[in-house]
Design a protein around this motif. Structure first.
Motif, PDB file in Angstrom:
ATOM      1  N   GLU A  91      18.539 -10.888  74.288  1.00 47.89           N
ATOM      2  CA  GLU A  91      18.722 -11.366  73.708  1.00 47.89           C
ATOM      3  C   GLU A  91      17.779 -10.646  72.364  1.00 47.89           C
ATOM      4  O   GLU A  91      17.862  -9.928  71.333  1.00 47.89           O
ATOM      5  CB  GLU A  91      18.165 -12.951  73.860  1.00 47.89           C
ATOM      6  N   THR A  92      16.601  -9.658  73.488  1.00 52.33           N
ATOM      7  CA  THR A  92      16.648  -8.218  71.932  1.00 52.33           C
ATOM      8  C   THR A  92      16.815  -7.438  71.756  1.00 52.33           C
ATOM      9  O   THR A  92      16.647  -6.836  70.410  1.00 52.33           O
ATOM     10  CB  THR A  92      14.815  -8.028  72.761  1.00 52.33           C
ATOM     11  N   ASP A 139      19.116  -9.355  68.873  1.00 55.25           N
ATOM     12  CA  ASP A 139      19.015  -9.425  67.440  1.00 55.25           C
ATOM     13  C   ASP A 139      18.986  -8.045  67.168  1.00 55.25           C
ATOM     14  O   ASP A 139      18.702  -7.716  65.467  1.00 55.25           O
ATOM     15  CB  ASP A 139      17.151  -9.617  68.472  1.00 55.25           C
ATOM     16  N   ASN A 185      22.225  -6.852  65.437  1.00 58.35           N
ATOM     17  CA  ASN A 185      22.332  -8.066  64.278  1.00 58.35           C
ATOM     18  C   ASN A 185      21.276  -7.774  63.356  1.00 58.35           C
ATOM     19  O   ASN A 185      22.391  -7.124  61.894  1.00 58.35           O
ATOM     20  CB  ASN A 185      22.054  -9.344  64.881  1.00 58.35           C
ATOM     21  N   ASP A 186      20.333  -6.916  63.165  1.00 59.78           N
ATOM     22  CA  ASP A 186      19.766  -6.512  62.324  1.00 59.78           C
ATOM     23  C   ASP A 186      20.459  -5.799  61.980  1.00 59.78           C
ATOM     24  O   ASP A 186      20.635  -4.643  60.347  1.00 59.78           O
ATOM     25  CB  ASP A 186      18.045  -6.425  62.250  1.00 59.78           C
ATOM     26  N   GLU A 209      25.846 -10.657  61.516  1.00 61.60           N
ATOM     27  CA  GLU A 209      26.176 -11.734  60.971  1.00 61.60           C
ATOM     28  C   GLU A 209      27.329 -12.306  60.633  1.00 61.60           C
ATOM     29  O   GLU A 209      27.618 -13.967  60.264  1.00 61.60           O
ATOM     30  CB  GLU A 209      24.610 -12.629  60.751  1.00 61.60           C
TER      31      GLU A 209
END
Length: 418
Positions: free
Chosen positions: A401-402, A405, A408-409, A414
């Motif tokens: 999950e880290t 993220d 995604n950034d 997204e």
């Protein structure tokens, strides 16, 4: 964000037969419950397993709705949910629920360890879930892993060896002399718990020419209709015994009613008698008659106990095989979590590549454009290879999950669709 697997169980461990009977579900009821769960709670993956010893609901969801599902089940069975809730066990931890279903499916949680029927019962439950579109990616992978694990257990351990219940041991004894008989007439006398179990075991093995008799005729008629057997009146049981080649008696009596005297007019053929009654319903001295072979409950249970011990001895190997299978399933499950991110990353990089190609390809010949297409596509494959490997490695470390993220950034994933 992501779903987790949970289990709801009511079984012989906490609930009496009377309670379990009220909760038990047939095929139509199992399918209806799954559809109601989807409609009420927006759950897309559910498995409902209902046998004589257990009724269990497994579901994959982000939310914990276990008690709500029990209340839904109670409403469908017209029961007071507050009265039946204490009999249920809830397994909310994903890993524990997965391990529990493995143990149920291979027979570690059965009343008779290594129950031979449970694998097929789980297969039926899985088929019913697939029939109503309630078996999604996780359940498909989980159940197929379980079926493969069952095969390994059969091939690599003694966990399935022999008959570990009285009913199976009885049929195993019967099978030892069946080859010597031509279409034998089988009579089952008495339909207590053991007698009924023997009948069901005979039916499971597709044996024919079976007659059942019981003091309460209605019970015999109901079971005979379900299993496709014949029924005789208990008043004529002595005549039926003389006509049968094999007699399995589990009737409760104060003293034996099958005796040397009652068998004196038997035919010249060999007759096999199996006594499952306590007190005994077959006199021990019947074997003094020519052509009579008799087995008592102690002999049957010795077989069952020996088989049970072999199964108990195999449990450490069974758990080792289950552990390995769950490890592989967990790796797949973790990779399933990062699959959408990997696809979004591929889409984002492919979009960049196509936009840049569009800027320059109009000035190139068809041959040049084809070469640039191949070169840039190859470059993109190499660029994305490392992030994909890192994501999969992060899965195994529990850090996916880290990294998701971060990606995604970095790439504004997204806005991308899978």
């Amino acid at each position: 964000m992501y779903g987790y697997f949970k289990a709801i169980s009511i079984s012989h461990k906490k609930a009496s037969l009377h309670i379990r009977e009220q909760i038990a579900l047939n095929e139509e009821e199992c399918k209806n419950l799954m559809l109601k769960i989807r409609e009420t709670f927006d759950v897309s993956e559910t498995l409902v397993l209902s046998t004589c010893n257990r009724t269990e609901i497994y579901y994959y969801s982000e939310k914990n709705i276990s008690e709500d599902i029990v209340r839904l089940l109670a409403s469908l069975k017209v029961l007071n949910s507050n009265e039946i809730l204490p009999y249920f066990d809830f397994i909310d931890d994903h890993s524990e629920a997965v391990n529990y279903l493995f143990e149920v499916a291979v027979g570690l949680q059965s009343q008779v360890v290594g129950d031979l029927q449970i694998p097929n019962q789980v297969k039926h439950a899985y088929q019913w879930a697939a029939d109503v579109q309630m078996a999604g990616p996780f359940l498909h992978r989980l159940l197929h892993t379980i079926f493969f694990t069952n095969k390994r257990i059969v091939q690599e351990t003694g966990f399935r060896d022999g008959a570990a219940s009285t009913s199976y041991a009885t049929v195993e004894v019967l099978e030892s002399f069946l080859p010597m008989l031509s279409n034998p007439k089988i009579l089952v006398v008495g339909l207590g718990e053991i007698g009924e179990d023997v009948c069901r075991t005979l039916a499971d093995k597709n044996y024919q020419n079976i007659t059942i008799t019981n003091r309460t005729r209605s019970k015999a008629e109901t079971l005979a209709q379900e299993l496709g057997f014949m029924v005789s009146d208990f008043q004529t049981v002595n005549e039926q015994i003389l006509e049968a080649d094999i007699v399995i008696s589990s009737v409760r009596v104060e003293e034996p009613f099958i005796t040397k005297n009652s068998l004196k007019h038997k035919s010249l053929s060999v007759k096999y008698l199996i006594d499952l009654s306590v007190p005994r319903s077959i006199a021990p001295d019947v074997e003094e008659l020519a052509g009579v072979v008799s087995y008592d409950l102690d002999e049957i249970q010795l077989r069952a106990n020996a088989a049970l011990q072999r199964r108990l001895d195999a449990i450490p190997d069974v758990k080792r095989i289950i552990g390995a299978a769950i490890g592989e399933l967990n790796n797949w499950s973790q990779e399933m979590i990062v699959s959408p991110t990997i696809q979004k990353l591929k889409n984002a990089l492919e979009q960049i590549r196509k936009e840049e190609m569009a800027r320059f390809v109009k000035d190139l010949s068809a041959e040049e454009a084809e070469k640039v297409e191949k070169i840039t596509a190859s470059m993109m494959q190499k660029v994305i290879k490392l992030p994909v490997l890192q994501l999969k490695a992060a899965c195994k470390r529990g850090e996916a999950e880290t990294l998701i993220d971060v990606l995604n950034d970095l790439f504004n994933l997204e806005k991308q669709t899978v």
